[in-house]
Design a protein around this motif. Structure first.
Motif, short mmCIF file in Angstrom:
data_model
loop_
_atom_site.label_atom_id
_atom_site.label_comp_id
_atom_site.label_asym_id
_atom_site.label_seq_id
_atom_site.Cartn_x
_atom_site.Cartn_y
_atom_site.Cartn_z
N CYS A 73 1.07 -1.06 -0.05
CA CYS A 73 -0.01 -0.15 -0.14
C CYS A 73 0.90 1.03 0.04
O CYS A 73 2.04 1.14 0.28
CB CYS A 73 -1.02 -0.42 1.06
SG CYS A 73 -1.34 -1.37 1.49
N PHE A 74 0.65 2.47 -0.50
CA PHE A 74 0.43 3.53 -0.76
C PHE A 74 1.85 4.23 -1.13
O PHE A 74 3.12 4.23 -0.51
CB PHE A 74 1.16 4.42 1.31
CG PHE A 74 -0.11 3.37 2.14
CD1 PHE A 74 -0.98 4.25 1.56
CD2 PHE A 74 0.64 3.07 3.40
CE1 PHE A 74 -2.82 3.30 3.14
CE2 PHE A 74 -0.81 2.77 4.46
CZ PHE A 74 -2.14 2.87 4.23
N THR A 75 1.69 3.90 -2.48
CA THR A 75 2.43 3.96 -3.48
C THR A 75 2.51 5.30 -3.52
O THR A 75 1.67 6.01 -3.20
CB THR A 75 2.75 2.86 -4.55
OG1 THR A 75 1.46 3.01 -5.24
CG2 THR A 75 2.83 1.68 -4.35
N GLU A 76 3.42 5.71 -4.22
CA GLU A 76 3.04 7.40 -4.70
C GLU A 76 2.18 7.75 -5.42
O GLU A 76 0.87 8.98 -5.26
CB GLU A 76 4.46 8.15 -5.47
CG GLU A 76 5.40 8.49 -5.24
CD GLU A 76 5.56 9.58 -3.76
OE1 GLU A 76 4.54 10.00 -4.35
OE2 GLU A 76 5.65 9.84 -2.34
N GLU A 77 1.72 6.74 -7.16
CA GLU A 77 0.74 6.40 -7.34
C GLU A 77 -0.69 6.27 -7.04
O GLU A 77 -1.65 6.87 -7.16
CB GLU A 77 1.24 5.35 -8.46
CG GLU A 77 0.48 5.47 -9.49
CD GLU A 77 -0.06 4.17 -10.53
OE1 GLU A 77 0.17 2.94 -10.17
OE2 GLU A 77 -0.75 3.95 -10.83
N SER A 78 -0.97 5.88 -5.86
CA SER A 78 -2.20 5.73 -5.16
C SER A 78 -2.36 6.82 -4.48
O SER A 78 -3.17 6.99 -3.73
CB SER A 78 -1.61 3.73 -3.92
OG SER A 78 -1.07 4.68 -2.86
N LEU A 79 -0.90 7.63 -3.60
CA LEU A 79 -1.65 8.48 -2.74
C LEU A 79 -1.94 9.89 -4.05
O LEU A 79 -2.78 11.24 -3.68
CB LEU A 79 0.41 9.21 -2.66
CG LEU A 79 0.44 8.35 -1.39
CD1 LEU A 79 1.88 8.95 -0.62
CD2 LEU A 79 -0.57 8.08 -0.12
N ALA A 80 -1.43 10.10 -5.11
CA ALA A 80 -1.91 11.17 -6.34
C ALA A 80 -3.17 10.71 -6.23
O ALA A 80 -4.18 9.55 -5.75
CB ALA A 80 -1.66 10.98 -7.54
N GLY A 81 -4.18 12.00 -6.13
CA GLY A 81 -5.53 12.14 -6.49
C GLY A 81 -6.23 12.33 -5.16
O GLY A 81 -7.82 12.22 -5.16
N LEU A 82 -5.12 12.61 -3.89
CA LEU A 82 -6.15 11.99 -2.62
C LEU A 82 -6.46 13.58 -2.81
O LEU A 82 -5.75 14.40 -2.31
CB LEU A 82 -4.89 11.79 -1.99
CG LEU A 82 -5.36 12.22 -0.36
CD1 LEU A 82 -6.65 11.77 -0.04
CD2 LEU A 82 -4.59 11.90 0.26
N VAL A 83 -8.02 13.78 -2.52
CA VAL A 83 -7.73 15.30 -1.75
C VAL A 83 -9.03 15.69 -1.00
O VAL A 83 -10.07 14.33 -0.85
CB VAL A 83 -9.06 15.80 -3.24
CG1 VAL A 83 -8.02 16.18 -4.77
CG2 VAL A 83 -9.92 14.92 -3.87
N CYS A 84 -8.62 16.41 -0.42
CA CYS A 84 -9.77 16.70 1.38
C CYS A 84 -10.50 18.04 0.87
O CYS A 84 -9.77 18.73 0.40
CB CYS A 84 -8.50 16.21 2.44
SG CYS A 84 -7.53 15.13 2.67
N THR A 85 -11.75 18.34 1.85
CA THR A 85 -12.16 19.33 1.51
C THR A 85 -12.51 19.46 3.18
O THR A 85 -14.20 18.63 2.91
CB THR A 85 -12.79 19.60 0.52
OG1 THR A 85 -12.85 19.38 -1.15
CG2 THR A 85 -13.40 21.04 0.71
N VAL A 86 -12.51 20.87 3.54
CA VAL A 86 -13.53 21.40 4.67
C VAL A 86 -14.61 22.84 3.91
O VAL A 86 -13.94 23.73 3.58
CB VAL A 86 -13.39 21.80 5.47
CG1 VAL A 86 -14.09 22.63 6.42
CG2 VAL A 86 -12.35 20.80 6.79
N GLY A 87 -15.58 21.97 3.39
CA GLY A 87 -16.81 23.20 2.72
C GLY A 87 -17.74 23.84 3.40
O GLY A 87 -18.45 24.85 3.00
N GLU A 88 -18.34 23.34 4.75
CA GLU A 88 -19.01 24.19 5.43
C GLU A 88 -18.69 23.99 6.97
O GLU A 88 -18.05 23.17 7.28
CB GLU A 88 -20.23 23.09 5.50
CG GLU A 88 -21.62 23.78 5.49
CD GLU A 88 -23.44 22.99 5.78
OE1 GLU A 88 -22.78 22.35 5.16
OE2 GLU A 88 -23.37 23.45 6.27
N LEU A 89 -18.68 25.34 7.29
CA LEU A 89 -18.06 25.41 9.26
C LEU A 89 -19.78 26.48 9.22
O LEU A 89 -19.69 27.53 9.07
CB LEU A 89 -17.13 26.14 8.89
CG LEU A 89 -16.09 25.99 10.22
CD1 LEU A 89 -14.96 25.46 10.02
CD2 LEU A 89 -16.44 27.36 11.19
N THR A 90 -20.07 26.14 10.56
CA THR A 90 -20.98 27.01 11.55
C THR A 90 -20.24 27.01 12.83
O THR A 90 -20.18 26.28 13.51
CB THR A 90 -21.89 25.70 11.54
OG1 THR A 90 -21.91 25.18 11.38
CG2 THR A 90 -22.66 26.11 10.02
#
Ligand SMILES: *[C@@H]1O[C@H](CO)[C@@H](O)[C@H](O)[C@H]1NC(C)=O
Ligand SMILES: *[C@@H]1O[C@H](CO)[C@@H](O)[C@H](O)[C@H]1NC(C)=O
Ligand SMILES: *[C@@H]1O[C@H](CO)[C@@H](O)[C@H](O)[C@H]1NC(C)=O
Ligand SMILES: [Zn+2]
Length: 495
Positions: free
Chosen positions: A309-326
């Protein structure tokens, strides 16, 4: 047929496709395959139709077409007329999906389905969904006017799905999930903001609106060979790489979390910094931590030999977003008592996504302990990644390459690479969900992405170059032709 001979056969067709654009009996323009008739249908007419469909809206001065809305019904009529113009018999199923299908005489072959969605978000652009539908209709129209449609050996069907965005009922893929047979009966009772249920809307439009009718929309897996979809990229990668087309290796998996942080609400002027339990700064710290988890995952996830697991290729495309905060009570002179925020984590590799989710959840609890605030992490939604079929992807890539060498569009920026290398379309991951995701439950899927300006989508600013529309239509045409060459050869092999 022995597996090895099938493999050889496939290989030889791929080579054939790569070396000689399929062009028998067609008048090609001086610019080779792109000119004249091809250009008129695949580029000019397709663009005219995109604009026409983009005008059919429930909104005044902006584009909005939701599931079975009045504008959707008008659009249905227009799409049916275009399908008929391409020589396809049409019908509308019990979920409002439009089908146009060419059925060769005496064919027992599995069908090739090509589709995308006809619904839009609110204040939409004219390419999202519509591009895939109209490109497919145009590709089949070229086959019709060149006399090749009647020579197809495999059923080919264009589907305009009635709902993908899920704007009206807050639930995506009403159309494609029904065709794939994964839409639960309970969907009929889901209601929109005004309290109207899916069942009400269907009935109002003279559909049967019963569980049995819903069941009839489902295709049997044995009758379908594959599903392909052309879609605008909705991201900036192809533009950055200066390529009109890209092939999609898969659609990212997704996890949605909600983080709730309780602190002590207080007066902004009187509580000393040291005595505060401020959920806002805890949230701020966590948002930044999440960013670094996903921006530099190799700092946290190193290659694991045991699981591979966790080759450079497998990590590509990982995206994280906080879109809403109240925050509560959300006043400038009050230390908040509570802060909530959402987290959206996507990756092509499910193991990577799950590990990020676990790591982040652990960090949340740790940091909250440090800051003496109370936190909870709620799991809202989880969907695994949808890989595209490798063979379909290869065929789409060859079709795209052939199209790019035949349209005016020049891929690459004239860098140092060889001309051949420049024509190899990039392989992308889709961070957005698509009908192909729902259809993957039924059959093999493949996707082709089309470059868009600035990566902008779900906005009236959506823009795709006319030449790129042309390249997409031509690639789809090549792909359909090739699928049928292969089907014909299989038939011969069987005799
Ligand atoms: C379909 O099959 C029937 C019976 O085998 C044959 O008579 C007919 O000519 C075939 N039609 C076509 C278009 O091949
Ligand atoms: C946070 O989420 C909880 C649970 O859903 C909700 O009751 C609360 O009102 C939310 N607080 C804020 C500040 O949005
Ligand atoms: C936050 O406070 C609310 C209201 O007192 C409570 O219901 C909830 O369980 C608390 N959540 C956490 C994560 O402590
Ligand atoms: Zn879309």
């Amino acid at each position: 047929m022995a597996p090895s001979s099938l493999h050889l056969l496939t290989l030889s067709f791929l080579l054939l496709l790569a070396s000689t654009p399929i062009s028998d009996g067609l008048e090609l323009g001086a610019d080779g395959g792109g000119g004249g008739l091809y250009r008129e249908i695949l580029r000019d007419e397709t663009v005219r139709r995109l604009k026409e469909l983009g005008q059919i809206s429930d909104g005044e001065g902006y584009l909005e077409r939701t599931f079975l809305s009045p504008a959707s019904l008008r659009a249905t009529g227009v799409i049916i007329s275009w399908m008929e113009d391409a020589g396809l018999p049409t019908w509308v199923d019990q979920m409002g999906n439009i089908h146009g299908r060419f059925e060769p005489a005496n064919s027992s072959k599995e069908a090739l389905l090509i589709g995308s969605h006809m619904d839009t978000v609110i204040d939409a652009g004219m390419y999202d969904g519509a591009l895939g539908i109209i490109c497919a209709i145009s590709a089949l129209k070229v086959l019709k006017v060149t006399g090749k449609l009647q020579r197809l050996t495999r059923p080919v069907e264009v589907i305009a799905f009635s709902d993908e965005e899920g704007v009206r009922f807050q639930t995506t893929f009403l159309g494609s999930a029904a065709v794939a047979g994964t839409l639960p009966e309970s969907i009929l009772q889901v209601s929109d903001k005004s309290g109207t249920t899916v069942q009400d809307v269907l009935k109002l439009n003279s559909f049967e609106a019963t569980a049995a009718a819903l069941g009839q929309v489902k295709y049997s897996p044995e009758s379908v060979g594959s599903y392909v979809e052309v879609h605008m990229e909705q991201g900036p990668v192809l533009e950055a790489l200066r390529y009109p087309l890209g092939v999609v290796k898969g659609i990212a998996g997704q996890t949605r979390l909600k983080v709730i942080i309780n602190g002590s609400q207080g007066h902004a002027g009187t509580v000393p910094m040291k005595l505060r339990r401020d959920p806002m700064v805890a949230a701020a710290e966590l948002v930044v931590t999440l960013e670094s988890l996903c921006k530099e995952p190799h700092r946290f996830l190193t290659y694991d030999e045991e699981c591979g697991c966790f080759t450079e290729e497998s990590l590509a495309g990982l995206v994280c977003t906080v879109g809403e905060l109240t925050t509560w009570p959300s006043a400038s002179n009050v230390i908040p008592g509570q802060v909530n925020f959402t987290v959206d984590i996507r990756a092509m590799d499910d193991k990577v996504r799950e590990t990020i989710v676990t790591s982040f959840s652990r960090i949340v609890l740790q940091r909250c302990d440090d800051r003496l605030v109370d936190c909870a992490v709620q799991h809202k939604h989880s969907a695994p990644a949808t890989p595209c079929d490798p063979e379909l992807t290869t065929q789409l890539e060859l079709a795209a390459r052939s199209a790019l060498s035949n349209t005016m569009t020049s891929p690459g920026g004239g860098g140092g690479c060889s001309a051949e290398a420049e024509r190899t379309p990039p392989v992308l991951m889709s961070g957005a969900g698509h009908d192909a995701m729902a259809m993957a439950r039924l059959t093999k899927v493949g996707m082709l992405f089309v470059r868009c300006r600035g990566g902008v989508s779900h906005s009236p600013e959506e823009s795709v170059l006319d030449d790129d529309v042309w390249a997409a239509g031509l690639a789809l045409l090549r792909f359909v032709e090739h699928q049928n060459v292969a089907a014909a050869a299989e038939e011969e092999e069987e005799l």
